[in-house]
Design an enzyme around this catalytic site. Structure first.
Site, PDB file in Angstrom:
ATOM      1  N   ARG A  13      42.532 -33.829  33.057  1.00 38.92           N
ATOM      2  CA  ARG A  13      43.054 -32.501  32.760  1.00 38.92           C
ATOM      3  C   ARG A  13      43.777 -31.902  33.970  1.00 38.92           C
ATOM      4  NH1 ARG A  13      41.606 -30.018  28.246  1.00 38.92           N
ATOM      5  NH2 ARG A  13      42.037 -27.949  29.135  1.00 38.92           N
ATOM      6  N   HIS A 190      40.234 -21.769  29.710  1.00 35.95           N
ATOM      7  CA  HIS A 190      41.195 -22.719  29.154  1.00 35.95           C
ATOM      8  C   HIS A 190      41.439 -23.913  30.079  1.00 35.95           C
ATOM      9  CE1 HIS A 190      43.837 -23.979  26.128  1.00 35.95           C
ATOM     10  NE2 HIS A 190      44.534 -22.871  25.924  1.00 35.95           N
TER      11      HIS A 190
END
Length: 215
Positions: A13, A190
């Protein structure tokens, strides 16, 4: 309990983490009405309280998903806890105030339930700060608003841009077409969690509630 250090690259990520911590710092809330019909019926038959039963289902789902156990330590290092515990509120009717209490999670509901009853009795005092010491930072927060239902919920947390633990809020359950529903909100960061993860979490939580204490 152990803290496992990692990096955004190792999590796969890197782009998302940088974007949602540096370019567009972002946390978000996800609200849903969850079906508590089966869970409510089961606790009534078993003679246990509803909230700790729900809390156990919630904690089990949190502990089953790494995205919901992420944390940044005091040194600014990213990682995840191999286990985490719920920190919840105890409301005091006379003072209209609440106390934070936390209970150590255990996969066995009977063990967790006894710990919950003991912690609530011993530490559910009259002050907001808990008298039960925080032994570490492996906690996630749960708030309950049993006086009203809601269709949306948001938290304004200035420090949330580096706060990776989830925050959950539930409201007053209500009847609809013969089923009992409860509003449920999850606030997540997020950088470590997307809408897909939250949707999977809610679906997993629903399955746990449906199957609670099934023999």
């Amino acid at each position: 309990m152990a803290f496992h250090k990692t990096t955004p690259e190792a999590l796969g990520r890197a782009d998302e983490f940088y974007h949602f911590t540096e370019e567009v710092p972002c946390s978000f809330s996800f609200c849903a009405d969850i079906d508590v019909t089966a869970l409510y019926g089961r606790v009534k038959r078993e003679g246990v309280r509803f909230f700790p039963a729900f809390l156990h289902c919630l904690a089990a789902e949190v502990n089953a998903r790494r995205e919901f156990r992420m944390h940044e330590n005091a040194a600014g290092e990213l990682g995840w806890f191999d286990s985490t515990n719920p920190c919840y509120t105890v409301f005091h009717e006379e003072q209209k105030r609440f106390t934070d209490v936390w209970t150590e999670y255990d996969e066995d509901f009977s063990v967790f339930y006894e710990r919950y009853l003991r912690d609530r009795k011993e530490y559910g005092g009259r002050e907001m700060k808990p008298s039960k010491p925080y032994e570490d930072e492996n906690l996630f927060n749960v708030s309950c608003i049993p006086w009203a239902s809601f269709t949306g919920f948001g938290l304004n947390v200035p420090k949330s841009m580096r706060f990776f633990s989830p925050i959950f809020t539930v409201g007053k359950y209500y009847l609809r077409e013969g089923k009992l529903y409860m509003p449920f909100a999850a606030q997540v960061h997020h950088a470590v969690c997307d809408g897909w993860h939250v949707a999977a979490f809610v679906n997993g939580l629903q399955e746990r509630m449906n199957d609670f204490l099934k023999k």
